[in-house]
Design a protein around this motif. Structure first.
Motif, PDB file in Angstrom:
ATOM      1  N   SER A 126       6.180   1.776  -8.659  1.00 46.78           N
ATOM      2  CA  SER A 126       4.803   1.527  -8.213  1.00 46.78           C
ATOM      3  C   SER A 126       3.941   1.064  -9.385  1.00 46.78           C
ATOM      4  O   SER A 126       4.355   1.111 -10.555  1.00 46.78           O
ATOM      5  CB  SER A 126       4.215   2.791  -7.595  1.00 46.78           C
ATOM      6  N   ASN A 157       2.244   1.817  -3.564  1.00 49.31           N
ATOM      7  CA  ASN A 157       1.299   2.029  -4.648  1.00 49.31           C
ATOM      8  C   ASN A 157       0.298   3.155  -4.416  1.00 49.31           C
ATOM      9  O   ASN A 157      -0.404   3.551  -5.347  1.00 49.31           O
ATOM     10  CB  ASN A 157       0.539   0.725  -4.928  1.00 49.31           C
ATOM     11  N   ASP A 158       0.245   3.677  -3.178  1.00 49.73           N
ATOM     12  CA  ASP A 158      -0.698   4.757  -2.882  1.00 49.73           C
ATOM     13  C   ASP A 158       0.051   5.902  -2.205  1.00 49.73           C
ATOM     14  O   ASP A 158       0.306   5.866  -0.995  1.00 49.73           O
ATOM     15  CB  ASP A 158      -1.814   4.248  -1.976  1.00 49.73           C
ATOM     16  N   SER A 161      -0.828   8.681  -1.238  1.00 44.15           N
ATOM     17  CA  SER A 161      -1.585   9.402  -0.200  1.00 44.15           C
ATOM     18  C   SER A 161      -1.826   8.550   1.044  1.00 44.15           C
ATOM     19  O   SER A 161      -2.377   9.042   2.033  1.00 44.15           O
ATOM     20  CB  SER A 161      -2.938   9.855  -0.769  1.00 44.15           C
ATOM     21  N   SER A 162      -1.412   7.280   1.018  1.00 45.25           N
ATOM     22  CA  SER A 162      -1.671   6.384   2.147  1.00 45.25           C
ATOM     23  C   SER A 162      -0.789   6.746   3.341  1.00 45.25           C
ATOM     24  O   SER A 162       0.410   7.010   3.183  1.00 45.25           O
ATOM     25  CB  SER A 162      -1.395   4.934   1.741  1.00 45.25           C
ATOM     26  N   GLU A 192       0.839  -1.204   0.000  1.00 43.75           N
ATOM     27  CA  GLU A 192       0.000   0.000   0.000  1.00 43.75           C
ATOM     28  C   GLU A 192       0.873   1.254   0.000  1.00 43.75           C
ATOM     29  O   GLU A 192       0.574   2.232  -0.693  1.00 43.75           O
ATOM     30  CB  GLU A 192      -0.915  -0.014   1.223  1.00 43.75           C
TER      31      GLU A 192
END
Length: 539
Positions: free
Chosen positions: A141, A113-114, A116-117, A110
């Motif tokens: 990513s 790949n994210d 904003s996480s 996560e």
């Protein structure tokens, strides 16, 4: 204990050790719960190497901290092991690598790949600028973003960021989850690498960061579980351990292993004195960090001594074979007995690595590619597996419960190295069980501190174990001939007329526990060649 190698409880085609296998060997091998019997090892604490889901055989790269590796069984199997161990007075601790996760952990996937996480701040992740630094690895990513992340040990083991309070709270929650299930504590992997970005000696700020975090973690655990065991892995010399001694109340004692092996290779002077000084200094440093608000403010710092481990290359028996080729003054068997004397008579918290008790061999393997430009190997991809080979239960290498997940490189049928062979009179397992059962029958001897140290020379190691009013004297004769050790008015007269509890003849491979009906000595006690004697002062 490396669960994968110990015992296969379901005897499936994979031949992988499992939790059911451990339960099957509680009686009579590990601890049958009856101190009157002597066929078991009287294990008090069972340290399980990682039992969590992981993509690797060793398990130090975790993908789920709240689950059991399906190779080892189910959560129900684990809870059954805890219950059965507790019924026998055993405690169970888990080996947990909190320093890093697997790169396949959902947190890390996560985070990559994210953008904003909040998980991205769980790790050290930066945009890839093309600059290459030690310990930093590149990754792309799913959206094509090129990134760098830090993983000190491996690209598959990204480090967690303990400057992030959310990481700290998550680690505390994981610890609480297992403690609530009945786990009795943790072996904390890579404890000195939570802060620091290299394997070089750590600067003061990183040492302080490690200590402050582990003290915070200790306070959190002890408030709800004051009897929990928190043992950190801090490898290095005595100074490195001392510098980390106020962060945790227990650390594994690698210098003890190094000194024991050195003392067997070339007997010297001052071994016991150095250890006594080290323990005193470590406890003084640890005392300064214990807040009076904790429910267990009187717990002293404890070094957990060992003479072999799943990481140390080579295993003890193999190292002694190498020492013998370079002039060690003992046979391999005699040297091994001396190591067991020192470990089990000197330490209040000795660690036996699975297989130590049967003289299991092993060297680290070189599985590098055959065509490699640096240190070419045999191309097998095998490295540490040979330090963690299947535990040898049978002389033949085959039988119920025998693990087969890895073809052994250092074990062969009828080579003398198995539970079956070493349990016989004269075997190493026979001696180890004698010493561990002596410790169980005499807890003051097992748990006492080192007192006076009358002799500490290439010929003699003699020291007291004291607890309250109980005083024991341990005498190790390091020579090839039996000798009398004498007491008189000016030399420890309190041991004139003491009770003889235990003796071992390392040359003849015999021993006897006479503590049930001790014999009173006169003004001397005979110590056999390469031998051990334990006497107790009469009250």
């Amino acid at each position: 204990m490396f669960v994968r190698s110990f015992a296969d409880g379901d005897n499936d085609a994979k031949g992988i050790g499992d939790l059911k296998g451990i339960v099957s060997e509680l009686d009579p091998y590990l601890n049958d719960g009856d101190p009157k019997t002597d066929a078991d090892l009287e294990v008090g604490v069972l340290w399980l190497m990682p039992v969590f889901p992981s993509p690797t055989y060793h398990g130090y790269d975790v993908t789920d901290y709240r689950a059991i590796n399906p190779d080892y069984g189910t959560m129900s199997d684990f809870e059954n092991l805890i219950a059965k161990a507790h019924q026998r007075g055993m405690r169970v601790i888990l080996d947990v690598p909190f320093n890093h996760t697997s790169d396949r952990h959902p947190w890390f996937r996560e985070a990559i790949n994210d953008p904003s996480s909040p998980r991205r701040r769980f790790y050290f992740i930066e945009r890839d600028t093309g600059t290459r630094r030690d310990g930093w690895h590149t990754i792309t990513s799913q959206s094509g973003e090129r990134l760098q992340y830090f993983g000190l040990f491996s690209p598959s083991m990204p480090d967690l960021n303990f400057d992030n309070p959310d990481v700290r709270r998550e680690v505390e929650a994981i610890a609480t989850f297992w403690l609530n299930l009945g786990v009795d504590g943790f072996r904390l992997d890579a404890a000195k690498h939570v802060y620091g970005d290299s394997f070089a000696p750590l600067p003061d700020n990183d040492v302080l960061g490690n200590n402050e975090w582990w003290r915070e973690f200790s306070r959190f655990v002890y408030r709800s579980f004051p009897d929990a065991i928190l043992m950190g892995e801090v490898l290095g010399d005595r100074e490195i351990i001392l510098r980390h001694a106020w962060g945790l109340d227990a650390l594994v004692d690698e210098p003890f292993m190094n000194e024991v092996r050195a003392e067997i290779a070339r007997p010297g002077s001052g071994f016991v004195g150095r250890r006594k000084t080290f323990v005193g200094e470590a406890r003084a440093l640890n005392d300064m960090a214990i807040p009076t608000s904790l429910p267990s403010t009187d717990q002293p710092f404890e070094p957990f001594a060992f003479v072999a481990s799943h990481d140390r290359n080579p295993r003890l028996a193999s190292d002694l074979e190498e020492m013998k080729r370079h002039g060690m003054p003992y046979s391999v068997d005699e040297g091994y007995r001396l190591a067991m004397y020192m470990l089990l008579a000197m330490s209040s918290h000795p660690i036996l690595y699975e297989g130590d008790e049967v003289m299991q061999r092993g060297w680290k393997w070189n599985g590098n590619p055959r065509t490699g430009t640096t240190d070419p190997g045999d191309g097998s991809g095998i490295y540490d597996e040979t330090l963690r080979e299947p535990f040898p239960w049978y002389a033949s290498g085959h039988g119920p419960g025998q693990t087969r997940w890895f073809p052994p490189r250092f074990d062969a049928p009828n080579d003398g190295v198995s539970r079956e062979e070493q349990a016989r009179p004269g075997g190493m397992l026979d001696l180890v069980r004698g010493l561990t059962n002596l410790r169980t029958r005499h807890p003051s001897f097992a748990n006492g501190d080192i007192g006076a140290n009358p002799s500490d020379s290439p010929e003699w190691i003699v020291f007291e174990r004291i607890s309250g009013s109980d005083r024991y004297l341990v005498l190790i004769n390091r020579t090839s001939g039996g000798k009398d050790y004498r007491f008189h008015a000016a030399w420890f007269p309190q041991y004139i007329g003491a009770d003889l509890l235990f003796w071992s003849d390392g040359h003849a491979r015999t021993w006897k526990d006479v503590s049930a009906d001790p014999r009173q000595i006169g003004d001397s006690v005979f110590v056999p060649p390469v031998g051990l004697v334990v006497i107790r002062q009469r009250s």
